[in-house]
Scaffold this active site. Structure first.
Site, PDB file in Angstrom:
ATOM      1  N   GLY A 124      34.626  -3.702 -20.606  1.00  0.00           N
ATOM      2  CA  GLY A 124      35.206  -3.249 -19.519  1.00  0.00           C
ATOM      3  C   GLY A 124      35.905  -1.937 -19.862  1.00  0.00           C
ATOM      4  O   GLY A 124      37.324  -2.050 -20.346  1.00  0.00           O
ATOM      5  N   THR A 126      35.486   1.743 -18.152  1.00  0.00           N
ATOM      6  CA  THR A 126      35.493   2.281 -16.654  1.00  0.00           C
ATOM      7  C   THR A 126      36.343   1.905 -15.659  1.00  0.00           C
ATOM      8  O   THR A 126      36.554   0.513 -15.516  1.00  0.00           O
ATOM      9  CB  THR A 126      34.044   2.788 -16.208  1.00  0.00           C
ATOM     10  OG1 THR A 126      33.286   3.108 -17.372  1.00  0.00           O
ATOM     11  CG2 THR A 126      34.059   3.718 -15.162  1.00  0.00           C
ATOM     12  N   HIS A 339       0.657  10.409  -9.138  1.00  0.00           N
ATOM     13  CA  HIS A 339       0.098   9.144  -7.987  1.00  0.00           C
ATOM     14  C   HIS A 339       0.092   9.837  -6.750  1.00  0.00           C
ATOM     15  O   HIS A 339      -0.333   9.218  -5.787  1.00  0.00           O
ATOM     16  CB  HIS A 339       1.003   8.215  -8.339  1.00  0.00           C
ATOM     17  CG  HIS A 339       0.844   7.080  -9.367  1.00  0.00           C
ATOM     18  ND1 HIS A 339       1.318   7.459 -10.694  1.00  0.00           N
ATOM     19  CD2 HIS A 339       0.325   5.837  -9.626  1.00  0.00           C
ATOM     20  CE1 HIS A 339       0.841   6.357 -11.435  1.00  0.00           C
ATOM     21  NE2 HIS A 339       0.407   5.311 -10.626  1.00  0.00           N
ATOM     22  N   GLU A 364      26.999   5.139 -20.086  1.00  0.00           N
ATOM     23  CA  GLU A 364      27.397   5.186 -21.431  1.00  0.00           C
ATOM     24  C   GLU A 364      27.588   6.644 -21.954  1.00  0.00           C
ATOM     25  O   GLU A 364      27.161   7.026 -22.824  1.00  0.00           O
ATOM     26  CB  GLU A 364      26.498   4.558 -22.445  1.00  0.00           C
ATOM     27  CG  GLU A 364      26.687   3.169 -22.329  1.00  0.00           C
ATOM     28  CD  GLU A 364      26.528   2.252 -23.632  1.00  0.00           C
ATOM     29  OE1 GLU A 364      25.693   1.265 -23.589  1.00  0.00           O
ATOM     30  OE2 GLU A 364      26.748   2.946 -24.730  1.00  0.00           O
ATOM     31  N   GLU A 368      26.119  15.544 -19.498  1.00  0.00           N
ATOM     32  CA  GLU A 368      27.094  16.218 -19.765  1.00  0.00           C
ATOM     33  C   GLU A 368      28.038  16.165 -21.050  1.00  0.00           C
ATOM     34  O   GLU A 368      28.391  16.721 -21.939  1.00  0.00           O
ATOM     35  CB  GLU A 368      28.125  16.668 -18.585  1.00  0.00           C
ATOM     36  CG  GLU A 368      27.339  17.258 -17.437  1.00  0.00           C
ATOM     37  CD  GLU A 368      26.464  16.399 -16.607  1.00  0.00           C
ATOM     38  OE1 GLU A 368      26.615  15.211 -16.848  1.00  0.00           O
ATOM     39  OE2 GLU A 368      25.660  16.870 -15.754  1.00  0.00           O
TER      40      GLU A 368
END
Ligand SMILES: Cc1cc2nc3c(=O)[nH]c(=O)nc-3n(C[C@H](O)[C@H](O)[C@H](O)COP(=O)(O)OP(=O)(O)OC[C@H]3O[C@@H](n4cnc5c(N)ncnc54)[C@H](O)[C@@H]3O)c2cc1C
Length: 380
Positions: A124, A126, A339, A364, A368
């Site tokens: 954890g 973010t 397709h 992750e 940028e």
């Protein structure tokens, strides 16, 4: 130079490919549609030793290398991006930091069940207002006697609803310059005050669990602090460097699947009296995807090789993550194009590849941020 896989690496590829084809493939479409996390599949992956590939046997692992682990992620990603994401997050983010930075006691208590596949881990970092700028973490952990008391909120946390432990980043104090010190703390999810909700309705990687974690006066023993409290920020940068190799491998798997599906369809589909694979426009698309998949594979395996040989790999893991995940998106997009109208229909699966691939350009470290990491490595 040796581009040949070892016997063990080839065996892992075959074992994981067979498992993914036999066990995950028949359920991939339904898991995506219903957004269900396949806990039973993870139990089977645990029994096969897949959750512990890069960890020593003394901590319940399989004693393999990063390259073997990347190959395993690639093979699972080739079949199901959501399962691949949860797998990569469990190993690279939920378990690896304990292996890299944990004390002997922490490894025995927390890493072993994760490596044995008896429990899942999460990471954890973010928060609602700290994404790319992870240094902006607001969660706090205040020492109170022999415990830390943690308060804060984490968002978009992979596997949290099914995790036994979450490694949480939190501000534990200020350094001499008055800057926040960010540390990592192992939080067992059953601790009082931990509230986990998975209400997100995601565009892709729908078989993966993504949850919000609220920590309200969560008290954990001070021994749960991971590694050097002063170096928490550096530690999670190292963790993310490693994690990027696995997200790159996942992108590679999706790109490979896109190539295979597009090639198969192009050979079967007839228009103007011939297979569409006879048209140069389609051949060039397939040639480009095939070349990019090969390049992505070389980058992912090289980054893994560097890590396995204790060489610097920050720049190469960012190259691999950036290139392989953008290749996944481009390949899935072209597979849909090849397709035609059928590619737009869920039944043909290539649209799922595109939705799954999109996440890889965000999680992750966004594309940028990968470019920023590379530029910094160049000395900018
Ligand atoms: C399905 C899913 C699973 C996830 N799993 C986890 C997990 O397990 N654990 C965890 O901690 N997090 C997880 N995340 C969070 C993920 O890592 C973040 O979403 C990501 O890092 C981006 O942060 P943000 O969403 O706040 O976007 P922001 O940081 O707000 O970025 C928004 C945009 O601005 C750009 N930007 C930001 N800063 C800069 C800059 N300096 N220069 C140029 N452009 C910039 C970004 O590239 C992006 O395009 C997950 C996210 C998702 C969607």
């Amino acid at each position: 130079m040796d581009f040949e896989l070892t016997k063990e690496q080839s065996m892992i590829r075959k074992m994981v490919r067979d498992f993914a084809e036999d066990v995950i493939k028949p359920r991939a479409v339904k898991m995506d549609k219903e957004a269900t996390f396949p806990l039973d599949i993870f139990e089977q992956m645990g029994e096969l030793g897949l959750l512990g590939i890069p960890f020593p046997e003394s901590y319940g692992g399989s004693g393999g290398d990063t390259l073997s682990y990347a190959i395993a992620v690639e093979e699972i990603g080739r079949i199901c991006g959501g399962t691949g994401l949860s797998y990569a997050a469990a190993v690279s983010l939920g378990a690896s930091p304990i292996y890299y930075f944990g004390t002997e006691e922490q490894k025995k208590e927390f890493l072993t069940p994760l490596a044995e596949g008896k429990a899942l881990g999460a990471f954890g970092l973010t928060e609602p207002n700290a994404g790319s700028d992870a240094g902006g973490t607001k969660t706090t952990a205040i020492l109170d006697g022999d415990s830390y008391i943690i308060n804060g909120e984490k968002c978009f946390i992979t596997n949290a609803s099914f995790a036994k432990t979450i490694i949480v980043t939190a501000v534990t104090g200020k350094d001499a310059k008055g800057k926040n010190i960010i540390s990592a703390i192992i939080v067992p999810t059953e601790t009082e005050g931990v509230k986990i909700t998975n209400n997100y309705d995601k565009m892709g990687v729908r078989a993966s669990d993504t949850a919000e974690v609220v920590l309200e006066n969560v008290r954990v023993p001070k021994e749960n602090l991971l590694g050097d409290p002063q170096k928490g920020f550096k530690q999670f940068l190292y963790t993310l460097d490693g994690g990027r190799i696995s997200i790159a491998a996942l992108g590679l798997g999706i790109a490979q699947a896109s190539l295979e599906k597009a090639l198969e369809y192009a050979k079967e589909r007839k228009q103007f009296g011939k297979s569409i694979s006879d048209f140069q426009a389609i051949q060039f698309k397939l040639a480009d995807i095939s070349m990019e998949v090969e390049l992505a594979r070389n980058m992912v395996y090289k980054a893994a090789w560097l890590k396995d040989h204790d060489k610097p790999f920050t720049k190469e893991s960012a190259y691999a993550k950036l290139y392989a995940t953008e290749t996944a998106f481009r390949s899935a997009n072209q597979a849909i194009q090849i397709h035609g109208g059928y590619g737009y229909m869920r039944e043909y699966e290539v649209e799922r590849y595109l939705r799954d691939a999109k996440l890889l350009e965000i999680g992750e470290g966004t594309s940028e941020i990968q470019r920023l990491v590379i530029a910094r490595q160049l000395g900018c």
